[in-house]
Design a protein around this motif. Structure first.
Motif, PDB file in Angstrom:
ATOM      1  N   VAL A 102       0.748  -0.976   0.383  1.00  0.00           N
ATOM      2  CA  VAL A 102       0.361  -0.218  -0.066  1.00  0.00           C
ATOM      3  C   VAL A 102       0.847   1.249  -0.387  1.00  0.00           C
ATOM      4  O   VAL A 102       1.431   2.146   0.980  1.00  0.00           O
ATOM      5  N   PRO A 103       1.449   1.872  -0.883  1.00  0.00           N
ATOM      6  CA  PRO A 103       2.499   2.319  -1.146  1.00  0.00           C
ATOM      7  C   PRO A 103       1.708   4.364  -1.419  1.00  0.00           C
ATOM      8  O   PRO A 103       0.245   4.071  -1.490  1.00  0.00           O
ATOM      9  N   LEU A 104       2.751   4.918  -1.205  1.00  0.00           N
ATOM     10  CA  LEU A 104       1.613   6.408  -0.197  1.00  0.00           C
ATOM     11  C   LEU A 104       1.951   6.921  -1.558  1.00  0.00           C
ATOM     12  O   LEU A 104       2.150   8.190  -1.607  1.00  0.00           O
ATOM     13  N   SER A 105       1.191   6.365  -2.376  1.00  0.00           N
ATOM     14  CA  SER A 105       1.396   6.961  -4.103  1.00  0.00           C
ATOM     15  C   SER A 105      -0.409   7.405  -4.424  1.00  0.00           C
ATOM     16  O   SER A 105      -0.888   6.933  -2.961  1.00  0.00           O
ATOM     17  N   PRO A 106      -0.821   8.079  -5.455  1.00  0.00           N
ATOM     18  CA  PRO A 106      -1.581   8.364  -6.020  1.00  0.00           C
ATOM     19  C   PRO A 106      -3.049   7.273  -5.078  1.00  0.00           C
ATOM     20  O   PRO A 106      -2.167   6.225  -5.660  1.00  0.00           O
ATOM     21  N   PRO A 107      -4.275   7.749  -4.492  1.00  0.00           N
ATOM     22  CA  PRO A 107      -4.787   8.464  -4.304  1.00  0.00           C
ATOM     23  C   PRO A 107      -3.593   9.188  -2.929  1.00  0.00           C
ATOM     24  O   PRO A 107      -4.795  10.107  -2.113  1.00  0.00           O
ATOM     25  N   LEU A 108      -3.692   7.610  -1.812  1.00  0.00           N
ATOM     26  CA  LEU A 108      -3.501   7.449  -0.540  1.00  0.00           C
ATOM     27  C   LEU A 108      -2.662   9.261  -0.220  1.00  0.00           C
ATOM     28  O   LEU A 108      -2.921   9.883   1.149  1.00  0.00           O
ATOM     29  N   SER A 228      10.508 -12.253  -1.368  1.00  0.00           N
ATOM     30  CA  SER A 228       9.518 -11.194  -0.955  1.00  0.00           C
ATOM     31  C   SER A 228       8.324 -10.985  -0.848  1.00  0.00           C
ATOM     32  O   SER A 228       7.627 -10.900  -1.825  1.00  0.00           O
ATOM     33  N   ARG A 229       8.586 -10.753   0.456  1.00  0.00           N
ATOM     34  CA  ARG A 229       6.488  -9.448   0.734  1.00  0.00           C
ATOM     35  C   ARG A 229       7.134  -8.840   1.092  1.00  0.00           C
ATOM     36  O   ARG A 229       5.472  -7.943   1.526  1.00  0.00           O
ATOM     37  N   LYS A 230       7.671  -7.889   0.464  1.00  0.00           N
ATOM     38  CA  LYS A 230       8.614  -5.939   0.896  1.00  0.00           C
ATOM     39  C   LYS A 230       8.272  -5.493  -0.299  1.00  0.00           C
ATOM     40  O   LYS A 230       7.832  -6.782  -1.607  1.00  0.00           O
ATOM     41  N   ALA A 231       8.270  -4.349  -0.504  1.00  0.00           N
ATOM     42  CA  ALA A 231       7.974  -3.374  -1.991  1.00  0.00           C
ATOM     43  C   ALA A 231       9.514  -3.493  -2.735  1.00  0.00           C
ATOM     44  O   ALA A 231       9.468  -3.767  -3.367  1.00  0.00           O
ATOM     45  N   SER A 232      10.421  -4.739  -2.029  1.00  0.00           N
ATOM     46  CA  SER A 232      11.994  -4.795  -2.560  1.00  0.00           C
ATOM     47  C   SER A 232      11.724  -6.163  -3.266  1.00  0.00           C
ATOM     48  O   SER A 232      12.280  -6.574  -3.991  1.00  0.00           O
ATOM     49  N   LEU A 233      10.013  -6.181  -3.396  1.00  0.00           N
ATOM     50  CA  LEU A 233      10.140  -7.646  -4.557  1.00  0.00           C
ATOM     51  C   LEU A 233      10.527  -7.296  -6.065  1.00  0.00           C
ATOM     52  O   LEU A 233      10.739  -8.335  -6.952  1.00  0.00           O
ATOM     53  N   LEU A 234       9.932  -5.810  -6.023  1.00  0.00           N
ATOM     54  CA  LEU A 234       9.685  -5.353  -7.252  1.00  0.00           C
ATOM     55  C   LEU A 234      11.490  -5.237  -7.682  1.00  0.00           C
ATOM     56  O   LEU A 234      12.248  -5.747  -8.942  1.00  0.00           O
ATOM     57  N   SER A 235      12.648  -5.275  -6.511  1.00  0.00           N
ATOM     58  CA  SER A 235      14.145  -5.111  -7.901  1.00  0.00           C
ATOM     59  C   SER A 235      13.880  -6.979  -7.491  1.00  0.00           C
ATOM     60  O   SER A 235      14.707  -7.175  -8.702  1.00  0.00           O
ATOM     61  N   SER A 249      -1.144   0.396  -7.891  1.00  0.00           N
ATOM     62  CA  SER A 249      -0.329   1.428  -7.520  1.00  0.00           C
ATOM     63  C   SER A 249       1.213   1.143  -7.548  1.00  0.00           C
ATOM     64  O   SER A 249       1.899   2.362  -7.071  1.00  0.00           O
ATOM     65  N   MET A 250       1.850   0.035  -7.628  1.00  0.00           N
ATOM     66  CA  MET A 250       3.051  -0.203  -7.387  1.00  0.00           C
ATOM     67  C   MET A 250       3.745   0.518  -8.687  1.00  0.00           C
ATOM     68  O   MET A 250       5.091   0.472  -8.578  1.00  0.00           O
ATOM     69  N   ARG A 251       3.079   0.748  -9.449  1.00  0.00           N
ATOM     70  CA  ARG A 251       3.980   1.005 -11.119  1.00  0.00           C
ATOM     71  C   ARG A 251       4.770   2.383 -10.441  1.00  0.00           C
ATOM     72  O   ARG A 251       5.719   2.826 -10.971  1.00  0.00           O
ATOM     73  N   ALA A 252       4.091   3.274  -9.603  1.00  0.00           N
ATOM     74  CA  ALA A 252       4.619   4.301  -9.096  1.00  0.00           C
ATOM     75  C   ALA A 252       5.931   4.040  -8.379  1.00  0.00           C
ATOM     76  O   ALA A 252       7.034   5.611  -8.102  1.00  0.00           O
ATOM     77  N   ILE A 253       5.842   3.096  -7.312  1.00  0.00           N
ATOM     78  CA  ILE A 253       7.541   2.923  -7.188  1.00  0.00           C
ATOM     79  C   ILE A 253       8.455   2.286  -7.806  1.00  0.00           C
ATOM     80  O   ILE A 253       9.246   1.631  -7.326  1.00  0.00           O
ATOM     81  N   ALA A 254       8.220   1.855  -8.721  1.00  0.00           N
ATOM     82  CA  ALA A 254       8.798   1.037  -9.365  1.00  0.00           C
ATOM     83  C   ALA A 254       9.994   1.234  -9.799  1.00  0.00           C
ATOM     84  O   ALA A 254      10.357   2.451 -10.507  1.00  0.00           O
ATOM     85  N   VAL A 255      11.083   0.644 -10.081  1.00  0.00           N
ATOM     86  CA  VAL A 255      12.364   1.000 -11.245  1.00  0.00           C
ATOM     87  C   VAL A 255      12.141   1.085 -11.784  1.00  0.00           C
ATOM     88  O   VAL A 255      11.383  -0.019 -12.834  1.00  0.00           O
ATOM     89  N   ALA A 256      13.314   1.710 -13.017  1.00  0.00           N
ATOM     90  CA  ALA A 256      12.829   1.362 -14.176  1.00  0.00           C
ATOM     91  C   ALA A 256      12.772  -0.044 -15.059  1.00  0.00           C
ATOM     92  O   ALA A 256      12.387   0.041 -16.567  1.00  0.00           O
ATOM     93  N   GLY A 257      13.451  -1.157 -14.914  1.00  0.00           N
ATOM     94  CA  GLY A 257      13.726  -1.656 -15.279  1.00  0.00           C
ATOM     95  C   GLY A 257      12.577  -2.664 -15.269  1.00  0.00           C
ATOM     96  O   GLY A 257      12.483  -4.190 -15.954  1.00  0.00           O
ATOM     97  N   VAL A 258      10.644  -2.413 -14.525  1.00  0.00           N
ATOM     98  CA  VAL A 258       9.898  -3.294 -14.575  1.00  0.00           C
ATOM     99  C   VAL A 258       8.718  -3.160 -15.310  1.00  0.00           C
ATOM    100  O   VAL A 258       8.922  -1.907 -15.603  1.00  0.00           O
TER     101      VAL A 258
END
Length: 300
Positions: A102-108, A228-235, A249-258
């Motif tokens: 639940v990243p604090l990206s839009p709308p949260l 991983s069950r954390k945000a690091s799973l995108l890494s 919504s996790m698009r907003a915190i993703a690295v460029a290679g995803v």
């Protein structure tokens, strides 16, 4: 024992410059005012004022005492104001937990920021925790609010859970993955893929929901060698260890290679919920009400 009234009278006399003007401002007899100051000086055994018929003059000790007395009175006024603010739910710190999913990206995030602008006396102390840990921390008073993903497996008698919204789930893959050129995928096509996020048998949340939905479509996610069950799973996705099904919504915190791919099946959605105690303090309740209004939802 020195009283606040004595300090107020002393400060007012100094500010007015004479007993006569001070008695007029305070609407009390000059003799009563003089008696209060005399008692103050007797209590502390120090002469604070030299007086004559027309004016008063601070002694050296009186000058220092005057500065400190003003500060005490100012602090007292601030304490009273703050007590009123807290009583009305307008001031204090709110401890907010949120899941990594639940990243604090839009709308949260923008909504929380807007609510803080309307509550200038409130601060947020934000930390991450799993859905189950959030529920327990809020239940036991270690946190005030939680933002989590359902399901939450354990039930807590004092916990109120409010569904904020449903969010679609998408597939995250690395740019090197064969599916990276796709914009939409059917869930059956992921049967043989390796998943970098797996459910914990004692925790709910996103990974538990994903496993449930995959089972409903005929398979259980295969675990990657690194999970991983954390945000690091995108890494891990970016490093091509495997894929993940995550909220849009996790698009907003993703690295460029995803790369993110929509899922064709409409039942791949996840609910974001707000958790609070049923007997939450007034300030927390008012903050939640404003937050719900900011999300354009009916308040609980």
């Amino acid at each position: 024992m020195i009283s606040i009234k004595q300090l107020k009278y002393f400060v007012e006399i100094v500010a007015a410059g004479s007993y006569t003007r001070a008695s007029e401002r305070l609407y009390i007899a000059q003799s009563a005012l003089s008696r209060q100051i005399k008692e103050l000086e007797n209590d502390i055994d120090v002469v604070l004022l030299r007086r004559d018929a027309k004016q008063v003059e601070l002694t050296l000790a009186g000058k220092d005492f005057y500065d400190r007395a003003r500060k005490i009175l100012d602090d007292m006024d601030q304490a009273i104001v703050q007590a009123h603010h807290i009583d009305k739910g307008e001031r204090g710190a709110i401890r907010l937990l949120h899941s990594s999913s639940v990243p604090l990206s839009p709308p949260l995030g923008p909504c929380l920021n807007a609510v803080l602008q309307a509550f200038p006396g409130v601060t947020l102390e934000i930390s991450q925790a799993s859905s189950e840990h959030q529920a327990l921390d809020v239940e036991e008073g270690r946190a005030d609010l939680g933002l989590a993903r359902t399901p939450i497996l354990r039930k807590h008698p004092h916990l109120e859970t409010i569904t904020l919204y449903q969010e679609k789930l998408v597939v995250a893959v690395s740019l090197q993955h064969p599916l990276a050129q796709r914009e939409v995928v059917g869930i059956a096509e992921l049967r043989d893929e390796l998943f970098v996020s797996m459910p914990h048998r004692e925790r709910g949340g996103l990974s538990y929901l994903v496993a449930e939905r995959c089972i409903a479509h005929g398979f259980f996610p295969r675990p990657a060698r690194a999970t991983s069950r954390k945000a690091s799973l995108l890494s891990l996705v970016n490093a091509d260890f495997g894929i993940a099904i995550v909220p849009d919504s996790m698009r907003a915190i993703a690295v460029a290679g995803v790369h993110f791919i929509d899922i064709r099946e409409p039942d791949f959605q996840s609910a974001v919920v707000l958790m609070m105690r049923r007997d939450a303090p007034v300030m927390v309740g008012q903050f939640v009400q404003a937050f719900m209004q900011g999300l354009q939802m009916p308040a609980a």
